[in-house]
Design a protein around this motif. Structure first.
Motif, PDB file in Angstrom:
ATOM      1  N   SER A  51       0.821  -1.208   0.000  1.00  0.00           N
ATOM      2  CA  SER A  51       0.000   0.000   0.000  1.00  0.00           C
ATOM      3  C   SER A  51       0.852   1.254   0.000  1.00  0.00           C
ATOM      4  O   SER A  51       0.334   2.351  -0.216  1.00  0.00           O
ATOM      5  CB  SER A  51      -0.906   0.015   1.234  1.00  0.00           C
ATOM      6  N   GLY A  67      -3.677  10.404  -0.538  1.00  0.00           N
ATOM      7  CA  GLY A  67      -4.151   9.036  -0.382  1.00  0.00           C
ATOM      8  C   GLY A  67      -3.002   8.056  -0.550  1.00  0.00           C
ATOM      9  O   GLY A  67      -2.109   8.265  -1.383  1.00  0.00           O
ATOM     10  N   TYR A  90      -0.718   2.653  -4.102  1.00  0.00           N
ATOM     11  CA  TYR A  90      -0.393   1.232  -4.252  1.00  0.00           C
ATOM     12  C   TYR A  90       0.944   1.083  -4.962  1.00  0.00           C
ATOM     13  O   TYR A  90       1.177   1.679  -6.016  1.00  0.00           O
ATOM     14  CB  TYR A  90      -1.507   0.549  -5.034  1.00  0.00           C
ATOM     15  N   SER A  94      -8.838   0.296  -2.121  1.00  0.00           N
ATOM     16  CA  SER A  94      -8.951   1.708  -1.746  1.00  0.00           C
ATOM     17  C   SER A  94     -10.246   2.341  -2.237  1.00  0.00           C
ATOM     18  O   SER A  94     -10.647   3.399  -1.756  1.00  0.00           O
ATOM     19  CB  SER A  94      -7.759   2.498  -2.300  1.00  0.00           C
ATOM     20  N   THR A  99      -3.909  -2.376  -7.043  1.00  0.00           N
ATOM     21  CA  THR A  99      -4.300  -1.498  -8.144  1.00  0.00           C
ATOM     22  C   THR A  99      -3.297  -1.641  -9.274  1.00  0.00           C
ATOM     23  O   THR A  99      -2.444  -0.773  -9.486  1.00  0.00           O
ATOM     24  CB  THR A  99      -4.375  -0.027  -7.675  1.00  0.00           C
ATOM     25  N   ASP A 106      -9.600   6.152  -8.294  1.00  0.00           N
ATOM     26  CA  ASP A 106      -9.126   7.177  -7.356  1.00  0.00           C
ATOM     27  C   ASP A 106      -7.661   7.515  -7.616  1.00  0.00           C
ATOM     28  O   ASP A 106      -7.116   8.457  -7.045  1.00  0.00           O
ATOM     29  CB  ASP A 106      -9.322   6.733  -5.905  1.00  0.00           C
ATOM     30  N   TYR A 141      -4.875   5.863  -6.837  1.00  0.00           N
ATOM     31  CA  TYR A 141      -3.918   5.617  -5.760  1.00  0.00           C
ATOM     32  C   TYR A 141      -2.900   4.548  -6.171  1.00  0.00           C
ATOM     33  O   TYR A 141      -2.897   3.428  -5.664  1.00  0.00           O
ATOM     34  CB  TYR A 141      -4.642   5.197  -4.480  1.00  0.00           C
ATOM     35  N   VAL A 186      -6.635   9.634   6.948  1.00  0.00           N
ATOM     36  CA  VAL A 186      -7.241   8.735   5.959  1.00  0.00           C
ATOM     37  C   VAL A 186      -8.214   9.562   5.128  1.00  0.00           C
ATOM     38  O   VAL A 186      -9.017  10.315   5.671  1.00  0.00           O
ATOM     39  CB  VAL A 186      -7.981   7.574   6.662  1.00  0.00           C
ATOM     40  N   THR A 191     -13.172   6.778   2.999  1.00  0.00           N
ATOM     41  CA  THR A 191     -12.450   5.509   2.972  1.00  0.00           C
ATOM     42  C   THR A 191     -12.059   5.140   4.396  1.00  0.00           C
ATOM     43  O   THR A 191     -12.205   5.928   5.325  1.00  0.00           O
ATOM     44  CB  THR A 191     -11.184   5.592   2.102  1.00  0.00           C
ATOM     45  N   PHE A 223      -6.834   0.137   2.638  1.00  0.00           N
ATOM     46  CA  PHE A 223      -5.486   0.219   2.085  1.00  0.00           C
ATOM     47  C   PHE A 223      -4.577  -0.878   2.638  1.00  0.00           C
ATOM     48  O   PHE A 223      -3.381  -0.883   2.358  1.00  0.00           O
ATOM     49  CB  PHE A 223      -4.874   1.583   2.401  1.00  0.00           C
TER      50      PHE A 223
END
Length: 859
Positions: free
Chosen positions: A25, A170, A173, A300, A366, A392, A394, A597, A601, A606
């Motif tokens: 993450s 955020g 990944y 996420s 992701t 998103d 991330y 955070v 979410t 995560f």
């Protein structure tokens, strides 16, 4: 001989929660319970006019300690903004920063810190991630840092300007193929509790707001002061973007130009050109479309973001005509197609597809790169291919995704991005839309899904003006270098490099049935004239053009040159400010300001969990430490196995965290031994890096009540004494078991700290080894009745017979200061097999390490 290294995510993700493949993450969970954070206030002051805004972000840091303070704050800034100023106030003095090459700026900063000067450094990691370091804040004093950002505003089809400013990063990944740069540039610390600091905004809108309407915000409540400046009704948490919109008169058809010239002698002029095409005079024959939707269903996206994404995707599918085709691909750890082939957009097919979309669940990583590659396939002859990525954003490996897009994007294909969430990764979303010659639409968790879908549909249908070309005697350069299509209700704004003496601009493009051409005269500008934000925005657009290319050496040097020329932050240039007057002396305390955070979410989405002792030992590389960290015992009349404090501390952290809600506290992850070795926690130390000063006064050892662990009631016992500290009281290396005890007793919140075993209450173990001579722990069925299992006792001296008096070396050290507990423990029966568990565990771990080294050498 150059030895190839394994994937950086496999090397560095030991510090973070990882998948079996080595993905991470890219974040650590830390606790802020009882912490004194130096960031105490944050205010955003902005002035907006004509589609341009200049922000000044003021952050107040206070040193409430007796040592000098060094602060690290990884923070977000607008991905499409230019960081054009940096300064700090301390005492009665204002220290202005300058832009220098990244390595040179860091060297200047570190030398200033070593000499006792107060200094600050602002480095760009990604387009929207910056690391700010401030060193040698004197005890009892405050420092106010000011960051200036110039940004183009977004134009909405509803006839509104939109200002969007991020306040939270955020977690990104980190995939198995990402680079070490991706790991280090995007790694953040996250707290599951609200930070004590809030953000306020003071926005002065210079545009004339039309129709008797007023500015509004989908994310915060606004109030207007007597002088007309907008503020938030109350301070807002640092967990979502700040969004403000205000309606203005729709730009007239044609061209409009704003120009400026820097004060530098011999400089050229710069401009922002707005292109507004005419509306369609007649309805054109619709062109068949191939719509492919890439839906992010990674962990996420869980909760509000995925729910909002499903609504928009359903509307996109429902908008298709029968001549259109569509494909759906969801991606998390792997891409998965809805159907192996494109589907005709008939009513039944659309209804089935919408039902499938609504059934998706969020889980996994992701891996966007594979999904984008899957979507860029050959076009149907005579059809437009529109790819919509719903995410998103991330992810950490942005450059790898952009390279796929550059190499595989067909000429007549467009890639659009729908960013969903309270803090979308604009660094990726903006770059993807730019490289895909498409549009970027951002939709918050609490925003209207229908409005977002309409904006996206307007940009996926036939554009009003295509093949746009800008030329003329006044023009020296444009950014973006490839002018995108222009859609109805969405004017195009291009940044220009102009002759200082002016001239003429010519814009040509293709409408549905004929050519469109407009001309405009550019006036001459004197040095220092005009809004200087126009100058820095051109530099930022040129950097964005270069960033969207490959990571070539000459491109990197060009980015560095632009940063120095325009005095803006880039990946290769940084802001540095040094106070040359005062010098601080004495030990230094270091601390890190974490991120919240993102709104909508949860930390569990995560994969943020506490680190286990085995991970700590693996990073430290000590097999003896591994054995000690996993030294299990067998005791108690029920025959249940119990673990040492070190292991149970991590187990308790994980179990407590699994049940956390969005607003609940979580056990820390940064207190692990691995993080300690990396020097991430703070504490007083000498400037020369020598031994720390004497420990502070011991903590109170008042008894505290512990929660039940593994289904058993927890005992009350006095807390062990240890030096009080704010994220670490020193930087020296304690013994292995002492480090494990610090993780359990010092850094964890009181509600998840693990108790030591007592004679009345032993502690359960993760391994739960139960000899056949004893019944297993009681269990309850659905009706509440208790069930027990019994087995015959073993023969005396046979396998499973208890042995009295065995205590491991780790426990000898653990209870060295408590002889009564140690004596009681030596009297208890212990399963003989447990004595050999550490040995076999050590053998297995060593074998795994040997296999890893062999694989490394072979690769």
């Amino acid at each position: 001989m150059v030895m190839p290294l394994p994937s950086p995510s496999r090397i560095l993700s030991a510090l973070f929660p990882t998948t079996p493949e080595g993905a991470s993450s890219g974040a650590e969970l830390v606790t802020t319970d009882g912490r004194t954070l130096p960031l105490v206030a944050s205010t955003l002051r902005a002035e907006a006019h004509g589609g341009i805004a200049r922000f000044v972000l003021e952050q107040r840091f206070e040193n409430k300690f007796t040592e000098t303070l060094r602060v690290t704050y990884r923070m977000p800034l607008p991905a499409d903004g230019a960081v054009s100023g940096y300064a700090f106030d301390i005492g009665e003095r204002t220290i202005k920063g300058v832009v220098d090459r990244k390595a040179a700026a860091r060297e200047r900063f570190e030398l200033a810190i070593a000499s006792g000067q107060t200094a600050a450094l602002l480095e760009q990691e990604r387009a929207d991630i910056f690391t700010q370091q401030i060193g040698n804040i004197p005890p009892g004093e405050a420092l106010v840092a000011r960051i200036t950002v110039d940004q183009k505003l977004a134009w909405l089809p509803e006839g509104e300007w939109e200002l969007r400013f991020p306040t939270v990063i955020g977690p990104r990944y980190i995939g198995t193929a990402d680079t070490a740069l991706d790991v280090t540039a995007t790694h953040i610390k996250v707290t599951n509790q609200p930070l004590a600091v809030n953000v306020n905004i003071e926005l002065d809108i210079k545009d004339a707001i039309t129709g008797g309407r007023k500015a509004s915000s989908p994310t915060h409540t606004l109030v207007r002061r007597a002088d007309g400046v907008l503020e938030l009704a109350s301070g807002a948490r640092l967990d979502r973007d700040i969004i403000v919109r205000w309606p203005v008169a729709t730009p007239g058809v044609g061209l409009s130009l704003q120009t400026a010239r820097p004060a530098t002698a011999g400089s050229e002029g710069y401009g922002l050109l707005t292109i507004v095409p005419p509306a369609k005079g007649a309805k054109e024959r619709a062109v068949a479309r191939d719509l492919i939707v890439l839906l992010d269903t990674s962990g996420s996206m869980g909760g509000g973001p995925l729910d909002k994404a499903k609504q928009v995707v359903a509307m996109l599918i429902d908008s298709l005509d029968e001549q259109d085709r569509f494909e759906l691909i969801e991606f998390s750890s792997n891409p998965r197609r809805y159907q192996p082939e494109p589907m005709a957009a008939i009513a039944k097919a659309k209804a089935d597809a919408i039902k499938w979309v609504r059934s998706r669940r969020a889980e996994g990583g992701t891996e966007m790169r594979a999904a984008v590659s899957e979507a860029l396939c050959t076009l149907r002859i005579g059809a437009q291919r529109q790819v919509v990525v719903v995410t998103d954003g991330y992810v950490g490996g942005e450059q790898q995704i952009l390279e796929v897009l550059h190499h595989k994007l067909p000429r007549s294909c467009r890639l659009h991005v729908l960013g969903v969430g309270a803090a979308v990764n604009r660094s990726l979303a903006t770059a993807l839309a730019r490289a895909g010659r498409g549009a970027e639409v951002i939709l918050g968790v609490d925003e209207d899904a229908e409005r977002g879908a309409k904006r996206l549909l307007d940009r996926t249908r036939m554009p009003m003006l295509t093949n746009v070309e800008i030329s003329g005697s006044a023009l020296l350069g444009t950014a973006p270098e490839h002018t995108p299509d222009v859609f109805e209700g969405a004017p195009l704004v291009a940044a220009l490099l102009l002759h200082a003496d002016g001239g003429e601009l010519i814009v040509r493009g293709e409408l549905a049935r004929d050519r469109w051409e407009q001309r405009i005269t550019v006036p001459a500008r004197r040095e220092g004239d005009g809004n200087q934000a126009i100058v820095t925005l051109y530099g930022r657009e040129r950097v964005a053009d270069l960033e969207s290319r490959t990571m070539l050496e000459q491109v990197n040097s060009d980015i560095e040159a632009l940063g120095l020329q325009f005095q803006i932050s880039t990946r290769f240039t940084s802001w540095v400010a040094i106070d040359e007057v005062r010098r601080a002396v004495g030990p230094t305390r270091e601390t890190v300001v974490p991120q919240e955070v993102p709104y909508g979410t949860r930390a569990s989405a995560f994969g943020l969990r506490g680190s286990r002792p085995m991970m700590n030992a693996l990073v430290s590389g000590s097999s003896a430490e591994m054995s000690e960290s996993f030294d299990f015992e067998q005791e108690g009349p029920t025959g249940q196995a119990y673990a040492s404090d070190a292991m149970l501390g991590s187990v308790s952290s994980l179990e407590a965290f699994d049940d956390l809600g969005e607003e609940e506290s979580a056990a820390p992850a940064s207190a692990s031994i691995a993080t300690t070795r990396a020097g991430v926690y703070s504490g007083p130390r000498s400037l020369a890096g020598g031994a720390p000063p004497p420990a502070q006064a011991p903590r109170s050892s008042a008894p505290r009540s512990m929660p039940p662990v593994a289904g058993r009631p927890g005992p009350s016992r006095p807390a062990p004494t240890s030096p009080s500290r704010d994220e670490g009281s020193d930087r020296s290396e304690p013994p292995p078991m002492e480090r494990a005890r610090r993780t359990t007793d010092v850094d964890q919140p009181a509600d998840v700290r693990a108790p030591r075993p007592t004679e009345s209450q032993p502690m359960p173990s993760m391994m739960s080894y139960a000899p056949p001579s004893q019944p297993t722990p009681k269990d309850e069925d659905a009706g509440g009745a208790q069930k027990t299992m019994s087995v015959p006792p073993p023969a005396p001296g046979g396998p499973g017979a208890p042995v009295v008096g065995y205590v491991s070396p780790a426990q000898e050290r653990m209870y060295a200061g408590e002889p009564e507990l140690l004596a009681a423990r030596k009297k208890r029966p212990v399963a003989p097999a447990s004595r050999f568990i550490p040995f076999w565990l050590t053998v297995l771990i060593l074998a795994a390490l040997i296999a890893l080294i062999a694989w490394w050498l072979a690769s």
